[in-house]
Design an enzyme around this catalytic site. Sequence first.
Site, PDB file in Angstrom:
ATOM      1  CG  ASP A 172      31.968  57.199  18.671  1.00  0.00           C
ATOM      2  OD1 ASP A 172      32.119  56.948  17.819  1.00  0.00           O
ATOM      3  OD2 ASP A 172      33.617  56.781  19.273  1.00  0.00           O
ATOM      4  CE  LYS A 214      25.419  59.778   4.528  1.00  0.00           C
ATOM      5  NZ  LYS A 214      23.990  60.149   6.118  1.00  0.00           N
ATOM      6  CB  VAL A 228      25.844  72.091   1.856  1.00  0.00           C
ATOM      7  CG1 VAL A 228      25.456  72.537   2.667  1.00  0.00           C
ATOM      8  CG2 VAL A 228      25.107  70.328   1.191  1.00  0.00           C
ATOM      9  CE1 TYR A 274      28.291  60.000   3.263  1.00  0.00           C
ATOM     10  CE2 TYR A 274      28.239  60.470   1.215  1.00  0.00           C
ATOM     11  CZ  TYR A 274      28.289  61.110   2.192  1.00  0.00           C
ATOM     12  OH  TYR A 274      27.236  61.847   2.617  1.00  0.00           O
TER      13      TYR A 274
END
Length: 241
Positions: free
Chosen positions: A48, A145, A174, A141
């Site tokens: 994890d 990144k 994707v 998020y």
Amino acid sequence: MSDLTGKVLLVTGAARGIGAAIAAACTKAGAEVLGVDRDVMANGIQADLAAPEAPAAIMAQVLERAGRVDGLVNAAGITTRASFTDADVERFDHLIAVNLRAPFFLMSEVIRHLRGRGASGSIVNIQSMNAHCGVPELAIYAATKGGLQTLTKNAAQAHMADRIRVNGINLGWVATETERAMQDATHGAGWMDARAAAQPLGQFITAGDCAAQVTWMLSDASAPLTGAALDLEQWIAGAAP
């Protein structure tokens, strides 16, 4: 040609989607791949990445099994939605832990191992087009990144003389199985296919497209490339909408 014969590679997020495609492509190119995922995999390492001790534990298992590692792909990540108006501390900390802290310390483990051996190596980080800004509901998020992109460049500069190359891919939309299931559940069956047909190339970028670039970046064929952030999407950052 992306020849990885004789290389031992560590790939996170290898149980499904993009990570699985990368692991398969690297294996086909001749590498011995040790995959990591939070889910159980045959011959894989279960971990994890949200756990602070995970990177060191993963590296210990890699060295126990293979004796060395020549390259790393940080492909694991979570895309939990959170904007400035609905975020909470728990989601913020979890996203940072999995998407930024774990890749940092995995890179640290691999870099220290390579330097200790006096060996060259290659690291590829799967980043995101959201690193350029990101949509409102992916604020945290996007920050993870963007941070990973900066760490990619920082590591590349810091360890260029060690012959350790570090590159990243800002991956766009994707159509993985997980993405398709999520979007079909939200918008109904067929929605993803309709959006794919509307793309400039008439289809989405595939996990295989990403895997091909990763194997090249890991291979000696891409040398001396380092510190690069490749945008892999069907729009150009900075172009007029």
